[in-house]
Write a protein that holds these residues in place. Structure first.
Motif, short mmCIF file in Angstrom:
data_model
loop_
_atom_site.label_atom_id
_atom_site.label_comp_id
_atom_site.label_asym_id
_atom_site.label_seq_id
_atom_site.Cartn_x
_atom_site.Cartn_y
_atom_site.Cartn_z
N ALA A 58 38.21 21.42 72.39
CA ALA A 58 37.60 20.16 71.96
C ALA A 58 37.72 19.99 70.44
N PHE A 59 37.38 21.04 69.69
CA PHE A 59 37.48 20.94 68.23
C PHE A 59 38.93 20.71 67.80
N ALA A 60 39.85 21.41 68.45
CA ALA A 60 41.26 21.25 68.10
C ALA A 60 41.73 19.82 68.37
N LEU A 61 41.39 19.30 69.56
CA LEU A 61 41.83 17.94 69.89
C LEU A 61 41.22 16.93 68.94
N GLN A 62 39.93 17.06 68.64
CA GLN A 62 39.31 16.13 67.69
C GLN A 62 39.99 16.21 66.33
N ASP A 63 40.34 17.42 65.90
CA ASP A 63 41.06 17.57 64.62
C ASP A 63 42.38 16.81 64.66
N TYR A 64 43.14 17.01 65.75
CA TYR A 64 44.43 16.34 65.85
C TYR A 64 44.26 14.81 65.77
N LEU A 65 43.24 14.30 66.45
CA LEU A 65 43.06 12.86 66.51
C LEU A 65 42.67 12.29 65.15
N SER A 76 42.96 13.66 62.09
CA SER A 76 43.98 13.85 61.06
C SER A 76 45.13 12.88 61.27
N PHE A 77 45.47 12.60 62.52
CA PHE A 77 46.50 11.59 62.79
C PHE A 77 46.04 10.22 62.28
N ALA A 78 44.77 9.89 62.50
CA ALA A 78 44.24 8.61 62.02
C ALA A 78 44.27 8.55 60.50
N ALA A 79 44.05 9.68 59.84
CA ALA A 79 43.99 9.69 58.38
C ALA A 79 45.36 9.61 57.74
N ASN A 80 46.34 10.36 58.27
CA ASN A 80 47.63 10.44 57.56
C ASN A 80 48.85 10.38 58.45
N GLY A 81 48.65 10.13 59.76
CA GLY A 81 49.80 9.96 60.65
C GLY A 81 50.37 11.24 61.20
N LYS A 82 49.79 12.38 60.86
CA LYS A 82 50.29 13.66 61.37
C LYS A 82 49.12 14.46 61.94
N PRO A 83 49.18 14.82 63.24
CA PRO A 83 48.08 15.57 63.85
C PRO A 83 48.09 17.03 63.44
N ASP A 84 47.02 17.47 62.75
CA ASP A 84 46.85 18.85 62.34
C ASP A 84 45.46 19.32 62.79
N SER A 85 45.25 20.64 62.76
CA SER A 85 43.96 21.18 63.16
C SER A 85 43.53 22.31 62.24
N ALA A 86 42.21 22.37 61.99
CA ALA A 86 41.65 23.46 61.20
C ALA A 86 41.25 24.64 62.07
N VAL A 87 41.41 24.55 63.39
CA VAL A 87 41.06 25.63 64.31
C VAL A 87 42.12 26.73 64.22
N ASP A 88 41.68 27.97 64.04
CA ASP A 88 42.60 29.09 63.94
C ASP A 88 43.33 29.31 65.26
N GLY A 89 44.62 29.58 65.16
CA GLY A 89 45.39 30.01 66.31
C GLY A 89 45.97 28.91 67.18
N VAL A 90 45.65 27.65 66.91
CA VAL A 90 46.23 26.60 67.73
C VAL A 90 47.58 26.20 67.13
N PRO A 91 48.51 25.73 67.97
CA PRO A 91 49.86 25.46 67.47
C PRO A 91 49.96 24.16 66.70
N ASP A 92 51.06 24.03 65.97
CA ASP A 92 51.40 22.75 65.39
C ASP A 92 51.66 21.75 66.52
N ALA A 133 44.62 27.96 77.16
CA ALA A 133 45.38 27.93 75.91
C ALA A 133 45.87 26.53 75.62
N ILE A 134 46.17 26.30 74.35
CA ILE A 134 46.87 25.09 73.91
C ILE A 134 48.25 25.55 73.48
N ARG A 135 49.26 24.97 74.10
CA ARG A 135 50.62 25.41 73.81
C ARG A 135 51.58 24.22 73.87
N GLU A 136 52.77 24.42 73.36
CA GLU A 136 53.81 23.39 73.48
C GLU A 136 54.39 23.43 74.88
N GLY A 137 54.67 22.24 75.45
CA GLY A 137 55.27 22.17 76.78
C GLY A 137 56.18 20.97 76.88
#
Length: 573
Positions: free
Chosen positions: A509-516, A518-534, A551-555
Motif C-alpha cells: 500500500a505504501f509503495a503504491l501510494q508513493d508511485y501514484l 510521485s507520478f502526479a508530482a513529476n510524471g515518474k512513479p518512484d517509491s521511498a519504500v525499501d526493496g521495491v523495484p523501479d 512481492a512487487i515485481r516487474e512482469g
C-alpha cells in the motif's frame, strides 16, 4: 484463503469501487476563507493530527434543476452575501441494479471454495450494506454539483511560487451511484506525498449519474445534452484551473485519478471532442477503466424510451415532459430503470454523441483523436470481471448470457465472441476451467483490461501500468491500497456491494501510494519504500509492475493479447 504478507488493515472488496471516508477532526483555530469570486468559502475543518484543511462541499456549478435539467452545467450564481462553510453534504440521485444484491450471496463461496450455485440466488436484503439504505439516503438531491478540496497546512499557509501538484479524483459506481464522499480517506495519499517529497492537494467531485447524467440518443439530443455527467467533470476541471492556485495548487500539474467508472470517465476526458480541444489536466491515472462497448444509436434510443415508460410519460412525449417531472418522480423512474439492468450491467454510461464523445474511446485512440501531450499511468486487476458475472453452469447458460449482454451485436459477431475468442474449452489452457471464469474473462477484457492496453498503445507504450494480482484480484480491490490508512478498516460506501474481506499488505500500500503521488508530482512513479523495484515503462515488451501477494515485481501484461487487439479495433460493432 491466501493472505498477503505484512497484511494489517482489512479491505472490503466492492462492486464499482468506493470506500467510506471518516470525518476529519475539528479544531478551535480560526479557519481560513478562500475568495472564489462568485462566493466566499471557509474551510470546514482543520485536522490537528494530520495537518490539513478540509474545504467541503464547494459549489462548482449552478443547480442542474428545472430548465437546466439534462443541460450542460452552467456557472454558479454570484452570491457573496455570506461565507459558506460547506457543512451540508449532498450526493447526486442514486440507483442500483437488482443483481447487485445477488452477487454477494454466492461469490464468496465461489472465490474461496469454487462453489457455483445451480441457479441464480435471490437478491436478498439489499438494505445491508447497500441497497435500500443507499436509495433512501436523505443527502440525495439534483442540486449536487459540489467538490471537496483537502489542502496540507504547509501548502496553504506557505505556498510556493510554483504551487503544489493537484490530484482530482472521480468516483466509481457504474455511472449510476456513488459520490465524492465514497472515494476513501485521502490522508494516506497526502501523507505519502510528504514522505516522497512534495505534498499534493486532493480534490474530489460529484457528477450527475444514471438518467440524470447519461441519457443520450437521437430523440433525447434534440433538446438534451448527452453525457451530462462527463460535462460536469470537465466543468469541475475548468474550476480547478481557475481557482486551485487560491489553495496553493499548480494548475499545470493536475492529475486525474479514478477507478472503474471513474477510470472510464478519465479515458472519455482524454478522448473528449476527438482531441480537438486542450485538456485541463497534465497526467492521468485510470485504474480499471470501465465502460461496455454497446452504444449504437438504436440502443441509446431504446434506453431513452425505457425511461419514458418508467416515468409514465404519455405517448409522443420526450425531454420536455421529463424536465417537467418532480425530482421524486424522475428519481423513482431512474431507480426502476437501473434496477432492471441485465446481470453485470448498470444500464447507463457514456455513449457516442457526436460531440463530447464523437465515438467509442477505443476507436478515437486508434485514430489518434485524443489529447496526446499527457502522462499516463494505468492499472487493471487480474480478475476484473468476476463481480459482474452470474453463476453459469453450462455452455447453454453461457450462450444465453452472452446473447443478452451483446443483444445488439450481429449474429456472426456474437458467434465469433462466444465460439472463437472465448470457446467452450474448460481445460485451463485459455485461463478458465468453468463457465463462470469463462464469462468473467470475457467481461474483464471487453469492459476493463483491454481499455488499458488500448490506451498504452495509443501513447506508443510510453506509459506506466500496474497489474494488481493479489488474491483474488477482484475489480476495485486495489482501492484498499490507494486509500490505505494504517489501522483503518474500509467499509462499503456509495451503494457498493459487499463481497468479502481481504487483508491489505501495508508495504504494498505504501509503495503504491508513493508511485501514484510521485507520478502526479513529476510524471515518474518512484517509491521511498525499501526493496521495491523501479516502476518500468510499458514499452514494446508490455511490461507492468505486478503487485502480487508476497512481492512487487516487474512482469508482462497478460492483457497484451490477440483478444484485446480485437476489442481494441471495435470489431464487435
Amino acid at each position: 484463503m491466501k493472505a498477503s504478507l505484512l497484511g494489517i488493515g482489512v479491505v472490503s472488496v466492492l462492486v464499482g469501487g468506493g470506500w467510506a471516508r471518516p470525518q476529519a477532526q475539528g479544531s478551535s483555530r480560526q479557519l481560513p476563507v478562500v475568495d472564489l469570486d462568485y462566493e466566499l468559502y471557509q474551510a470546514n475543518s482543520f485536522n490537528e493530527d494530520r495537518k490539513f484543511y478540509n474545504f467541503s462541499n464547494i459549489r462548482y456549478a449552478a443547480p442542474p434543476v428545472g430548465e437546466l435539467r439534462f443541460k450542460a452545467p452552467e456557472s454558479p450564481a454570484f452570491d457573496r452575501s455570506a461565507v459558506r462553510t460547506g457543512s451540508e453534504g449532498k450526493i447526486c440521485p442514486q440507483a442500483l441494479p437488482r443483481w447487485a444484491g445477488i452477487s454477494r450471496v454466492w461469490l464468496t463461496d465461489y472465490i474461496t471454495r469454487g462453489v457455483i450455485p445451480p441457479s441464480l440466488p435471490s437478491p436478498g436484503d439489499l438494505s445491508n450494506p447497500s441497497g435500500a439504505t443507499l436509495l433512501s439516503d436523505p443527502r440525495q438531491t439534483e442540486d449536487c454539483l459540489f467538490l471537496d478540496v483537502l489542502v496540507p497546512q504547509d501548502v496553504y499557509e506557505k505556498p510556493t511560487t510554483r504551487g503544489a501538484p493537484v490530484v482530482v479524483a472521480f468516483h466509481g459506481g457504474g455511472y449510476t451511484y456513488g459520490s465524492k464522499a465514497d472515494l476513501g480517506d485521502a490522508y494516506g495519499l497526502l501523507n505519502r506525498s510528504r514522505v516522497v517529497g512534495e505534498e499534493i492537494i486532493y480534490v474530489s467531485i460529484n457528477y450527475r449519474l444514471g438518467a440524470f447524467g447519461f441519457l443520450s440518443g437521437p430523440s433525447f439530443q434534440k433538446n438534451g445534452i448527452a453525457n451530462a455527467g462527463l460535462h460536469d467533470q470537465r466543468f469541475a476541471l475548468e474550476w480547478v484551473q481557475k481557482h486551485i492556485s487560491k489553495f496553493g495548487g499548480d494548475k499545470d500539474r493536475v492529475t486525474l485519478l479514478g477507478e472503474s467508472a471513474g477510470g472510464g470517465s478519465i479515458l472519455h476526458q482524454i478522448t473528449a471532442y476527438g482531441g480537438l480541444l486542450d485538456v485541463p489536466f497534465a497526467s492521468a491515472i485510470p485504474q480499471s477503466p470501465a465502460w461496455f462497448p454497446t452504444t449504437s444509436p438504436r440502443e441509446q434510443e431504446d434506453q431513452f424510451n425505457d425511461l419514458l415508460r418508467e416515468a409514465s410519460v404519455p405517448a409522443g412525449g420526450g425531454v420536455d415532459e421529463l424536465r417537467a417531472l418532480p425530482t421524486a418522480d424522475l428519481q423513482r423512474a431512474n431507480r426502476r430503470d437501473v434496477a432492471a439492468s441485465p446481470y453485470g450491467f448498470f444500464k447507463y454510461g457514456p455513449s457516442p454523441d457526436g460531440f463530447f464523445v464523437p465515438a467509442d474511446p477505443k476507436t478515437l485512440l486508434n485514430h489518434r483523436q485524443f489529447a496526446r501531450k499527457l502522462r499516463i499511468l494505468s492499472a487493471h486487476n487480474t480478475n476484473e470481471g468476476l463481480l459482474f458475472t452470474p453463476p453459469l453452469n453450462s455452455d447453454a447458460d453461457f450462450q444465453g448470457w452472452a446473447r443478452n449482454a451483446f443483444r445488439y451485436a450481429q449474429p456472426a459477431v456474437l458467434s465469433y465472441i462466444t465460439d472463437t475468442l472465448y470457446p467452450n474449452r474448460l481445460d485451463g489452457s485459455l485461463g478458465y476451467r468453468d463457465q463462470v471464469a469463462r464469462a468473467a474473462l470475457l467481461i474483464s477484457e471487453a469492459a476493463f483490461t483491454c481499455n488499458t492496453v488500448g490506451l498504452s498503445s495509443a501513447f506508443s507504450n510510453n506509459t506506466y501500468s500496474y497489474l494488481f494480482s493479489t488474491f483474488p484480484g477482484l475489480h476495485g480491490q486495489d482501492n484498499g491500497l490507494t486509500y490505505y490508512v494504517p489501522g483503518q478498516r474500509y467499509s462499503g460506501g456509495g451503494g457498493d456491494t459487499y463481497i468479502a474481506d481481504f487483508p491489505v499488505n501495508e508495504t504494498a500500500a505504501f509503495a503504491l501510494q508513493d508511485y501514484l503521488v510521485s507520478f502526479a508530482a513529476n510524471g515518474k512513479p518512484d517509491s521511498a519504500v525499501d526493496g521495491v523495484p523501479d516502476f518500468p515503462m510499458v514499452g514494446e515488451q508490455a511490461r507492468v509492475l505486478d503487485v502480487g501477494n508476497s512481492a512487487i515485481r516487474e512482469g508482462r501484461d497478460p492483457a497484451s493479447n490477440d483478444r484485446c487487439r480485437w476489442w481494441q479495433l471495435q470489431l464487435q460493432n
